[in-house]
Design a protein around this motif. Structure first.
Motif: not given
Length: 240
Positions: A92-98
């Motif tokens: 459903a979504e994309g990336f989480l870049i921490m």
């Protein structure tokens, strides 16, 4: 080559070598050696796998996270550039870049695995993530627990495409860059900019590659045998 040109060439090479010596790569992983990559990452939640020279997250569920292990991070680093490539497989979504992460990460309803021991002891807890293609893949924003959010944009993430993602973090700001275009710079001196990096997803299956973190003087680059610098050195050595 006359003496003057030889002198200029030597000076140019010397300056180039000095620049290389000043540059610094803090952390890197291109995932071509799974055994080495296993030492570098600590998965907190999700189904993470090293395959096809990439780092895959295979579980389509919220809040899947993996952070750099203690042995590969210095807690005093607060002036660094974090680059990687990401590709969404499905979801459903994309990336989480921490980035700027320390202490205990937010579970958000998940039973997280044990964090890196040194990271767990750091106070206060702090967590930043650039949410690319969040909110049902409708927009993007840097979010934070304990820090300052910002960098709102209309960017979404298409399946199968590869994206070049860069975060420039300093003691008093962070700048987010997508496919070589600056999205936003946010003034933020929370905890002096310290905190390690990680990769994450939210209700998305995705893969990452070519992760590198380097200091303000740029990444450390080896002198490749085919590079102009190496070629010039070979020519000078042949001059009598």
């Amino acid at each position: 080559m006359n003496r003057r040109n030889l002198f200029i060439a030597i000076c140019t090479i010397t300056l180039g070598i000095a620049a290389l010596a000043m540059s610094q790569t803090y952390f890197e992983d291109n995932f071509d050696d799974p055994k080495e990559s296993e030492k570098k990452w600590v998965a907190l939640f999700g189904e993470w796998e090293f395959k096809a020279d990439e780092y895959h997250q295979l579980q389509n569920t919220p809040n899947c996270m993996s952070v750099v292990a203690d042995e590969f991070w210095d807690d005093e680093w607060n002036d660094y550039t974090f680059e990687m490539r990401g590709s969404k497989t499905s979801g459903a979504e994309g990336f989480l870049i921490m980035f700027r992460c320390q202490g205990l990460m937010q579970a958000r309803g998940q039973a997280l695995e044990d964090p890196p021991p040194r990271m767990e002891k750091l106070k206060p807890s702090l967590e930043y993530w650039w949410n690319l293609g969040g909110w049902g893949n409708s927009r993007s924003q840097v979010e934070s627990w304990g820090g300052k959010a910002g960098a709102n944009s209309a960017h979404t993430i298409d399946e199968k495409d590869w994206y070049n993602i860069k975060i420039v973090n300093t003691s008093d700001s962070y700048t987010v860059i997508l496919n070589d275009e600056e999205v936003a710079e946010v003034a933020d001196d929370t905890e002096g900019g310290v905190g390690r990096i990680g990769l994450a997803t939210w209700s998305t299956v995705a893969k990452y590659d070519d992760v590198v973190v380097y200091g303000p003087d740029g990444p450390s680059l080896p002198v490749d045998a085919r590079s102009k610098l190496a070629t010039t050195w070979a020519h000078l050595k042949s001059v009598k």
